[in-house]
Design an enzyme around this catalytic site. Structure first.
Site, PDB file in Angstrom:
ATOM      1  N   ARG A 174      70.211  53.756 -28.068  1.00  0.00           N
ATOM      2  CA  ARG A 174      70.050  55.206 -28.040  1.00  0.00           C
ATOM      3  C   ARG A 174      68.958  55.574 -27.036  1.00  0.00           C
ATOM      4  O   ARG A 174      68.237  54.708 -26.546  1.00  0.00           O
ATOM      5  CB  ARG A 174      69.699  55.740 -29.437  1.00  0.00           C
ATOM      6  N   GLY A 175      68.835  56.913 -26.828  1.00  0.00           N
ATOM      7  CA  GLY A 175      67.926  57.387 -25.777  1.00  0.00           C
ATOM      8  C   GLY A 175      68.781  57.579 -24.536  1.00  0.00           C
ATOM      9  O   GLY A 175      69.585  56.694 -24.179  1.00  0.00           O
ATOM     10  N   ALA A 176      68.616  58.733 -23.867  1.00  0.00           N
ATOM     11  CA  ALA A 176      69.543  59.103 -22.789  1.00  0.00           C
ATOM     12  C   ALA A 176      69.704  58.017 -21.712  1.00  0.00           C
ATOM     13  O   ALA A 176      70.834  57.581 -21.428  1.00  0.00           O
ATOM     14  CB  ALA A 176      69.104  60.434 -22.194  1.00  0.00           C
ATOM     15  N   ARG A 217      79.080  59.858 -27.325  1.00  0.00           N
ATOM     16  CA  ARG A 217      78.097  60.908 -27.664  1.00  0.00           C
ATOM     17  C   ARG A 217      78.195  62.007 -26.603  1.00  0.00           C
ATOM     18  O   ARG A 217      78.399  61.701 -25.426  1.00  0.00           O
ATOM     19  CB  ARG A 217      76.666  60.358 -27.717  1.00  0.00           C
ATOM     20  N   GLN A 253      63.383  58.691 -35.578  1.00  0.00           N
ATOM     21  CA  GLN A 253      63.083  57.910 -34.368  1.00  0.00           C
ATOM     22  C   GLN A 253      61.581  57.866 -34.101  1.00  0.00           C
ATOM     23  O   GLN A 253      61.079  56.904 -33.521  1.00  0.00           O
ATOM     24  CB  GLN A 253      63.801  58.520 -33.145  1.00  0.00           C
ATOM     25  N   ASP A 277      67.397  64.999 -22.882  1.00  0.00           N
ATOM     26  CA  ASP A 277      68.745  64.422 -22.853  1.00  0.00           C
ATOM     27  C   ASP A 277      69.623  65.031 -21.773  1.00  0.00           C
ATOM     28  O   ASP A 277      70.558  64.395 -21.292  1.00  0.00           O
ATOM     29  CB  ASP A 277      69.416  64.565 -24.220  1.00  0.00           C
ATOM     30  N   ASN A 306      66.885  68.362 -25.926  1.00  0.00           N
ATOM     31  CA  ASN A 306      66.256  67.134 -26.431  1.00  0.00           C
ATOM     32  C   ASN A 306      66.434  67.129 -27.951  1.00  0.00           C
ATOM     33  O   ASN A 306      67.023  68.048 -28.534  1.00  0.00           O
ATOM     34  CB  ASN A 306      64.781  67.076 -26.030  1.00  0.00           C
ATOM     35  N   LYS A 307      65.925  66.093 -28.578  1.00  0.00           N
ATOM     36  CA  LYS A 307      66.078  65.917 -30.027  1.00  0.00           C
ATOM     37  C   LYS A 307      65.753  67.189 -30.806  1.00  0.00           C
ATOM     38  O   LYS A 307      64.807  67.902 -30.460  1.00  0.00           O
ATOM     39  CB  LYS A 307      65.158  64.764 -30.459  1.00  0.00           C
TER      40      LYS A 307
HETATM   41  O1  MRU Z   1      69.543  60.791 -30.756  1.00  0.00           O
HETATM   42  P1  MRU Z   1      68.667  59.982 -29.844  1.00  0.00           P
HETATM   43  O2  MRU Z   1      67.721  59.096 -30.577  1.00  0.00           O
HETATM   44  O3  MRU Z   1      69.455  59.253 -28.787  1.00  0.00           O
HETATM   45  O4  MRU Z   1      67.798  61.081 -29.099  1.00  0.00           O
HETATM   46  C1  MRU Z   1      66.908  60.659 -28.105  1.00  0.00           C
HETATM   47  C2  MRU Z   1      66.067  61.739 -27.549  1.00  0.00           C
HETATM   48  O5  MRU Z   1      66.174  62.875 -27.904  1.00  0.00           O
HETATM   49  C3  MRU Z   1      65.117  61.332 -26.445  1.00  0.00           C
HETATM   50  O6  MRU Z   1      64.010  62.166 -26.413  1.00  0.00           O
HETATM   51  C4  MRU Z   1      65.844  61.436 -25.100  1.00  0.00           C
HETATM   52  O7  MRU Z   1      67.061  60.754 -25.135  1.00  0.00           O
HETATM   53  C5  MRU Z   1      65.020  60.936 -23.986  1.00  0.00           C
HETATM   54  S1  MRU Z   1      64.796  59.200 -24.013  1.00  0.00           S
HETATM   55  C6  MRU Z   1      63.902  58.793 -22.653  1.00  0.00           C
END
Ligand code: MRU
Length: 358
Positions: free
Chosen positions: A49-51, A90, A197, A238, A248-249
Protein backbone atom coordinates in the site's frame (compact mmCIF):
# COMPACT_ATOMS: atom_id res chain seq x y z
CA UNK A 1 17.66 0.67 11.16
CA UNK A 2 17.82 -2.41 8.95
CA UNK A 3 16.08 -1.49 5.70
CA UNK A 4 13.08 -3.68 4.96
CA UNK A 5 12.70 -4.24 1.24
CA UNK A 6 8.96 -3.93 0.71
CA UNK A 7 8.78 -5.01 -2.96
CA UNK A 8 11.15 -7.07 -5.08
CA UNK A 9 11.16 -9.67 -7.79
CA UNK A 10 12.02 -13.20 -6.70
CA UNK A 11 15.46 -14.54 -7.67
CA UNK A 12 14.02 -16.53 -10.56
CA UNK A 13 12.15 -13.39 -11.67
CA UNK A 14 8.84 -15.23 -11.83
CA UNK A 15 7.05 -13.86 -8.75
CA UNK A 16 6.87 -10.78 -6.57
CA UNK A 17 7.98 -10.78 -2.94
CA UNK A 18 6.27 -8.19 -0.77
CA UNK A 19 6.50 -7.31 2.88
CA UNK A 20 2.92 -7.94 4.06
CA UNK A 21 1.99 -4.62 5.71
CA UNK A 22 -1.22 -6.03 7.21
CA UNK A 23 0.91 -8.13 9.59
CA UNK A 24 2.94 -5.17 10.95
CA UNK A 25 3.99 -4.27 13.56
CA UNK A 26 3.58 -7.71 15.16
CA UNK A 27 5.19 -9.77 12.44
CA UNK A 28 7.69 -9.01 9.69
CA UNK A 29 6.37 -11.39 7.08
CA UNK A 30 7.32 -11.59 3.40
CA UNK A 31 4.75 -13.04 1.01
CA UNK A 32 5.34 -14.41 -2.46
CA UNK A 33 2.75 -13.39 -5.05
CA UNK A 34 2.70 -15.87 -7.91
CA UNK A 35 -0.35 -14.86 -9.90
CA UNK A 36 -2.00 -11.65 -11.07
CA UNK A 37 -5.02 -12.50 -8.90
CA UNK A 38 -2.79 -12.72 -5.83
CA UNK A 39 -1.24 -9.36 -6.68
CA UNK A 40 -4.65 -7.70 -7.07
CA UNK A 41 -5.75 -9.18 -3.73
CA UNK A 42 -2.55 -7.92 -2.06
CA UNK A 43 -3.16 -4.36 -3.30
CA UNK A 44 -6.87 -4.43 -2.39
CA UNK A 45 -6.21 -5.75 1.08
CA UNK A 46 -3.36 -3.23 1.63
CA UNK A 47 -0.68 -5.90 2.00
CA UNK A 48 1.21 -3.58 -0.30
CA UNK A 49 0.00 0.00 0.00
CA UNK A 50 0.94 3.66 -0.32
CA UNK A 51 0.62 5.38 -3.70
CA UNK A 52 4.20 4.94 -5.01
CA UNK A 53 4.49 1.35 -3.72
CA UNK A 54 1.24 0.40 -5.46
CA UNK A 55 2.62 1.80 -8.74
CA UNK A 56 5.90 -0.11 -8.37
CA UNK A 57 4.08 -3.37 -7.53
CA UNK A 58 1.78 -2.93 -10.54
CA UNK A 59 4.75 -2.34 -12.88
CA UNK A 60 6.39 -5.60 -11.78
CA UNK A 61 2.96 -7.26 -11.96
CA UNK A 62 2.57 -6.16 -15.59
CA UNK A 63 5.98 -7.61 -16.39
CA UNK A 64 5.05 -10.91 -14.68
CA UNK A 65 1.82 -11.12 -16.71
CA UNK A 66 3.82 -10.57 -19.92
CA UNK A 67 6.22 -13.31 -18.89
CA UNK A 68 3.35 -15.71 -18.33
CA UNK A 69 1.42 -14.84 -21.51
CA UNK A 70 4.38 -14.23 -23.82
CA UNK A 71 3.99 -17.45 -25.82
CA UNK A 72 0.22 -17.18 -26.24
CA UNK A 73 -1.06 -16.23 -29.64
CA UNK A 74 -3.33 -13.42 -28.43
CA UNK A 75 -0.52 -11.94 -26.33
CA UNK A 76 -1.41 -8.26 -26.85
CA UNK A 77 -5.10 -8.62 -26.07
CA UNK A 78 -4.23 -10.74 -23.01
CA UNK A 79 -1.99 -7.89 -21.83
CA UNK A 80 -4.92 -5.46 -22.20
CA UNK A 81 -6.97 -7.80 -19.97
CA UNK A 82 -4.09 -8.01 -17.49
CA UNK A 83 -3.83 -4.23 -17.37
CA UNK A 84 -7.58 -3.89 -16.74
CA UNK A 85 -7.38 -6.43 -13.94
CA UNK A 86 -4.40 -4.75 -12.24
CA UNK A 87 -6.02 -1.31 -12.65
CA UNK A 88 -9.18 -2.54 -10.91
CA UNK A 89 -7.32 -3.13 -7.63
CA UNK A 90 -7.70 0.40 -6.16
CA UNK A 91 -9.11 3.61 -7.68
CA UNK A 92 -7.63 6.68 -5.98
CA UNK A 93 -3.82 6.61 -6.08
CA UNK A 94 -2.88 7.72 -9.59
CA UNK A 95 0.53 6.03 -9.41
CA UNK A 96 -1.16 2.71 -10.22
CA UNK A 97 -2.54 4.00 -13.55
CA UNK A 98 0.59 6.04 -14.26
CA UNK A 99 2.85 2.97 -13.87
CA UNK A 100 0.56 0.76 -15.95
CA UNK A 101 0.40 3.32 -18.73
CA UNK A 102 4.22 3.53 -18.82
CA UNK A 103 4.40 -0.27 -19.08
CA UNK A 104 1.72 -0.32 -21.83
CA UNK A 105 3.63 2.34 -23.80
CA UNK A 106 6.78 0.18 -23.75
CA UNK A 107 4.79 -2.83 -24.92
CA UNK A 108 3.16 -0.87 -27.74
CA UNK A 109 6.48 0.62 -28.88
CA UNK A 110 8.20 -2.75 -28.96
CA UNK A 111 5.33 -4.98 -30.13
CA UNK A 112 7.12 -5.79 -33.43
CA UNK A 113 10.24 -7.12 -31.67
CA UNK A 114 10.93 -10.75 -30.68
CA UNK A 115 9.03 -11.66 -27.51
CA UNK A 116 12.22 -12.15 -25.46
CA UNK A 117 13.29 -8.58 -26.22
CA UNK A 118 9.87 -7.20 -25.33
CA UNK A 119 10.10 -8.94 -22.00
CA UNK A 120 13.53 -7.48 -21.27
CA UNK A 121 12.29 -3.97 -22.15
CA UNK A 122 9.32 -4.38 -19.82
CA UNK A 123 11.59 -5.55 -17.03
CA UNK A 124 13.87 -2.56 -17.61
CA UNK A 125 10.88 -0.22 -17.39
CA UNK A 126 9.67 -1.76 -14.12
CA UNK A 127 13.19 -1.37 -12.68
CA UNK A 128 13.29 2.24 -13.94
CA UNK A 129 9.97 3.05 -12.22
CA UNK A 130 11.37 1.60 -9.00
CA UNK A 131 14.74 3.40 -9.28
CA UNK A 132 13.14 6.74 -10.16
CA UNK A 133 11.03 6.52 -7.02
CA UNK A 134 14.12 5.92 -4.89
CA UNK A 135 15.78 9.01 -6.32
CA UNK A 136 12.55 11.08 -6.03
CA UNK A 137 12.34 10.06 -2.35
CA UNK A 138 15.82 11.43 -1.74
CA UNK A 139 15.15 14.78 -3.40
CA UNK A 140 11.76 15.11 -1.69
CA UNK A 141 13.39 14.40 1.67
CA UNK A 142 16.00 17.12 1.10
CA UNK A 143 13.39 19.69 0.05
CA UNK A 144 11.18 18.71 2.99
CA UNK A 145 14.05 18.98 5.44
CA UNK A 146 14.77 22.51 4.24
CA UNK A 147 11.36 23.45 5.70
CA UNK A 148 12.29 22.35 9.24
CA UNK A 149 14.47 23.81 11.95
CA UNK A 150 16.36 21.57 14.37
CA UNK A 151 14.04 20.80 17.30
CA UNK A 152 10.82 21.12 15.24
CA UNK A 153 7.78 18.94 15.83
CA UNK A 154 5.75 17.59 12.91
CA UNK A 155 2.26 16.13 12.83
CA UNK A 156 1.69 13.35 10.30
CA UNK A 157 -1.24 11.21 9.23
CA UNK A 158 -1.45 7.71 7.76
CA UNK A 159 1.90 6.38 6.53
CA UNK A 160 4.07 8.01 3.90
CA UNK A 161 7.34 6.38 4.88
CA UNK A 162 9.63 3.78 3.29
CA UNK A 163 6.91 1.11 3.47
CA UNK A 164 4.65 3.20 1.25
CA UNK A 165 7.35 3.98 -1.29
CA UNK A 166 10.78 2.63 -2.05
CA UNK A 167 13.38 4.19 0.28
CA UNK A 168 13.02 7.20 2.64
CA UNK A 169 9.36 7.77 1.94
CA UNK A 170 7.83 11.12 1.11
CA UNK A 171 6.33 12.88 4.16
CA UNK A 172 8.51 10.85 6.55
CA UNK A 173 11.61 11.25 4.37
CA UNK A 174 12.74 14.59 5.85
CA UNK A 175 12.34 13.22 9.35
CA UNK A 176 14.40 10.10 8.64
CA UNK A 177 17.03 12.18 6.86
CA UNK A 178 17.16 14.59 9.80
CA UNK A 179 17.77 11.64 12.13
CA UNK A 180 20.64 10.40 9.97
CA UNK A 181 22.17 13.89 10.17
CA UNK A 182 21.90 14.08 13.94
CA UNK A 183 19.06 16.59 13.98
CA UNK A 184 16.28 16.34 16.49
CA UNK A 185 12.81 16.32 14.89
CA UNK A 186 9.90 14.90 16.86
CA UNK A 187 6.62 13.64 15.49
CA UNK A 188 2.99 13.31 16.53
CA UNK A 189 1.45 10.47 14.49
CA UNK A 190 -2.32 10.22 14.01
CA UNK A 191 -3.38 6.60 14.49
CA UNK A 192 -5.46 6.95 11.26
CA UNK A 193 -8.79 5.23 11.64
CA UNK A 194 -10.00 2.79 10.51
CA UNK A 195 -6.98 0.83 9.22
CA UNK A 196 -4.45 2.33 11.65
CA UNK A 197 -1.61 2.95 9.20
CA UNK A 198 -0.33 5.63 11.59
CA UNK A 199 -0.38 3.41 14.69
CA UNK A 200 0.82 0.24 12.99
CA UNK A 201 3.23 1.51 10.34
CA UNK A 202 4.35 5.10 10.99
CA UNK A 203 4.97 4.46 14.69
CA UNK A 204 6.84 1.25 13.75
CA UNK A 205 9.04 2.93 11.14
CA UNK A 206 9.85 5.99 13.23
CA UNK A 207 10.55 4.04 16.42
CA UNK A 208 12.85 1.66 14.49
CA UNK A 209 14.74 4.69 13.23
CA UNK A 210 15.04 6.10 16.75
CA UNK A 211 12.79 9.10 16.04
CA UNK A 212 10.86 10.60 18.98
CA UNK A 213 7.26 9.72 18.00
CA UNK A 214 4.05 10.14 20.00
CA UNK A 215 0.87 8.40 18.91
CA UNK A 216 -2.47 10.22 19.11
CA UNK A 217 -6.01 9.36 18.07
CA UNK A 218 -7.11 11.29 14.99
CA UNK A 219 -9.52 13.44 17.00
CA UNK A 220 -6.68 14.73 19.20
CA UNK A 221 -4.95 16.65 16.42
CA UNK A 222 -6.81 19.90 17.17
CA UNK A 223 -5.82 19.72 20.83
CA UNK A 224 -2.07 19.25 20.18
CA UNK A 225 -2.19 22.11 17.66
CA UNK A 226 -3.98 24.37 20.14
CA UNK A 227 -1.38 23.52 22.79
CA UNK A 228 1.26 24.90 20.42
CA UNK A 229 3.05 21.59 20.05
CA UNK A 230 3.04 21.41 16.24
CA UNK A 231 5.33 23.42 13.91
CA UNK A 232 4.18 21.86 10.63
CA UNK A 233 1.90 19.19 9.21
CA UNK A 234 3.63 16.78 6.78
CA UNK A 235 1.43 14.23 4.99
CA UNK A 236 1.54 12.14 1.82
CA UNK A 237 -0.68 12.32 -1.24
CA UNK A 238 -2.46 9.78 -3.43
CA UNK A 239 -3.37 12.06 -6.32
CA UNK A 240 -2.89 15.78 -6.81
CA UNK A 241 -5.18 17.35 -9.42
CA UNK A 242 -3.89 20.02 -11.81
CA UNK A 243 -5.34 22.87 -9.70
CA UNK A 244 -3.52 21.60 -6.58
CA UNK A 245 -6.46 19.92 -4.84
CA UNK A 246 -4.93 16.77 -3.38
CA UNK A 247 -6.39 13.45 -2.23
CA UNK A 248 -4.90 11.61 0.70
CA UNK A 249 -5.99 9.29 3.50
CA UNK A 250 -9.38 10.12 5.03
CA UNK A 251 -8.87 12.74 7.73
CA UNK A 252 -6.36 14.80 5.74
CA UNK A 253 -8.88 17.45 4.79
CA UNK A 254 -9.95 18.09 8.40
CA UNK A 255 -6.28 18.34 9.42
CA UNK A 256 -5.79 21.02 6.76
CA UNK A 257 -8.75 23.03 8.09
CA UNK A 258 -7.37 22.75 11.64
CA UNK A 259 -3.88 23.76 10.50
CA UNK A 260 -5.27 26.86 8.80
CA UNK A 261 -7.22 27.78 11.93
CA UNK A 262 -4.11 27.53 14.10
CA UNK A 263 -1.77 29.13 11.53
CA UNK A 264 0.36 26.01 11.07
CA UNK A 265 2.05 25.36 7.69
CA UNK A 266 0.43 22.42 5.90
CA UNK A 267 2.61 20.49 3.43
CA UNK A 268 1.68 17.55 1.27
CA UNK A 269 4.39 15.34 -0.23
CA UNK A 270 4.08 13.88 -3.71
CA UNK A 271 6.51 12.65 -6.34
CA UNK A 272 5.48 13.99 -9.74
CA UNK A 273 4.15 10.47 -10.48
CA UNK A 274 1.35 11.37 -8.04
CA UNK A 275 0.47 14.62 -9.85
CA UNK A 276 -2.31 14.00 -12.35
CA UNK A 277 -2.53 16.88 -14.84
CA UNK A 278 -5.39 15.06 -16.62
CA UNK A 279 -7.63 15.58 -13.58
CA UNK A 280 -8.50 19.29 -13.47
CA UNK A 281 -9.72 19.48 -9.85
CA UNK A 282 -10.30 17.42 -6.74
CA UNK A 283 -14.04 16.87 -7.38
CA UNK A 284 -13.03 14.59 -10.25
CA UNK A 285 -10.88 12.27 -8.14
CA UNK A 286 -12.54 8.93 -7.51
CA UNK A 287 -12.67 8.20 -3.79
CA UNK A 288 -12.34 4.55 -2.82
CA UNK A 289 -15.16 3.19 -0.64
CA UNK A 290 -14.20 0.28 1.57
CA UNK A 291 -15.82 -2.52 3.52
CA UNK A 292 -17.98 -1.32 6.45
CA UNK A 293 -16.51 -4.00 8.73
CA UNK A 294 -13.23 -2.05 8.73
CA UNK A 295 -15.12 0.53 10.81
CA UNK A 296 -17.25 -1.75 12.95
CA UNK A 297 -15.04 -4.69 13.85
CA UNK A 298 -11.62 -4.97 12.27
CA UNK A 299 -8.87 -4.58 14.93
CA UNK A 300 -11.43 -4.77 17.77
CA UNK A 301 -11.66 -7.82 20.01
CA UNK A 302 -15.40 -7.77 19.44
CA UNK A 303 -17.80 -5.82 17.25
CA UNK A 304 -17.96 -2.20 18.46
CA UNK A 305 -21.19 -1.15 16.71
CA UNK A 306 -24.66 -2.69 16.53
CA UNK A 307 -24.96 -5.37 13.82
CA UNK A 308 -26.45 -3.92 10.67
CA UNK A 309 -25.68 -0.26 11.46
CA UNK A 310 -25.25 1.86 8.32
CA UNK A 311 -21.57 2.72 7.77
CA UNK A 312 -19.91 5.20 5.44
CA UNK A 313 -16.25 4.33 4.89
CA UNK A 314 -14.48 6.55 2.32
CA UNK A 315 -10.77 5.70 2.35
CA UNK A 316 -9.60 9.13 1.14
CA UNK A 317 -10.62 12.77 1.09
CA UNK A 318 -9.48 15.78 -0.92
CA UNK A 319 -7.65 18.74 0.58
CA UNK A 320 -8.67 22.00 -1.14
CA UNK A 321 -5.68 23.68 -2.73
CA UNK A 322 -6.35 26.92 -0.81
CA UNK A 323 -5.48 25.05 2.40
CA UNK A 324 -2.14 23.69 1.16
CA UNK A 325 0.99 25.71 1.96
CA UNK A 326 3.02 23.68 -0.52
CA UNK A 327 3.32 20.31 -2.26
CA UNK A 328 6.84 18.94 -1.88
CA UNK A 329 8.03 17.15 -5.02
CA UNK A 330 11.40 15.94 -6.29
CA UNK A 331 11.66 19.19 -8.26
CA UNK A 332 11.06 21.46 -5.28
CA UNK A 333 8.24 22.80 -3.14
CA UNK A 334 5.30 23.72 -5.39
CA UNK A 335 3.09 26.57 -4.21
CA UNK A 336 0.12 28.39 -5.79
CA UNK A 337 -0.61 28.89 -8.64
CA UNK A 338 -0.32 25.11 -8.69
CA UNK A 339 -1.18 24.34 -12.31
CA UNK A 340 1.44 26.71 -13.68
CA UNK A 341 4.05 25.60 -11.16
CA UNK A 342 3.36 21.87 -11.69
CA UNK A 343 3.95 22.40 -15.43
CA UNK A 344 7.26 24.09 -14.68
CA UNK A 345 8.24 21.20 -12.37
CA UNK A 346 7.46 18.62 -15.09
CA UNK A 347 9.56 20.65 -17.55
CA UNK A 348 12.41 20.88 -15.05
CA UNK A 349 12.29 17.12 -14.50
CA UNK A 350 12.34 16.44 -18.25
CA UNK A 351 15.30 18.76 -18.67
CA UNK A 352 17.17 17.12 -15.79
CA UNK A 353 16.52 13.63 -17.20
CA UNK A 354 17.77 14.66 -20.66
CA UNK A 355 20.94 16.20 -19.12
CA UNK A 356 21.58 13.15 -16.94
CA UNK A 357 21.18 10.78 -19.89
CA UNK A 358 23.41 12.86 -22.20
O1 MRU B 1 -4.87 3.36 1.97
P1 MRU B 1 -3.38 3.57 1.96
O2 MRU B 1 -2.72 3.07 3.19
O3 MRU B 1 -2.74 3.05 0.70
O4 MRU B 1 -3.23 5.15 1.95
C1 MRU B 1 -1.94 5.69 1.86
C2 MRU B 1 -1.90 7.16 1.97
O5 MRU B 1 -2.89 7.82 2.08
C3 MRU B 1 -0.53 7.79 1.85
O6 MRU B 1 -0.48 8.99 2.54
C4 MRU B 1 -0.24 8.06 0.37
O7 MRU B 1 -0.45 6.91 -0.40
C5 MRU B 1 1.13 8.56 0.16
S1 MRU B 1 2.36 7.35 0.44
C6 MRU B 1 3.84 8.06 0.10
Amino acid sequence: MERLENIRLSEGGDSLIILDQTKLPGEVCFTELKSREELVEAIRKLRVRGAPAIGIAAAYGYYLCAREDMDKEDFLSRMDDAERLLASSRPTAVNLFWALSRMRAVLRRSAFRPRGEILQLLLNEAYAIHEEDISANLNISEYGLSLLKDGACVLTHCNAGPLATSRYGTALGPILLAKERGMNISVFADETRPLLQGARLTAFELMNAGVDVTLICDNMAGQVMKEGKIDAVFIGCDRAAANGDAANKIGSSSLAVLAKHYGIPFYMFAPLSTVDMDTPCGDMIRIEQRDPTEVTELYFAERMAPAGVKVYNPAFDVVDHELITGIVTEEGVITAPFEENFKAAFDKKKQRTVTNNA
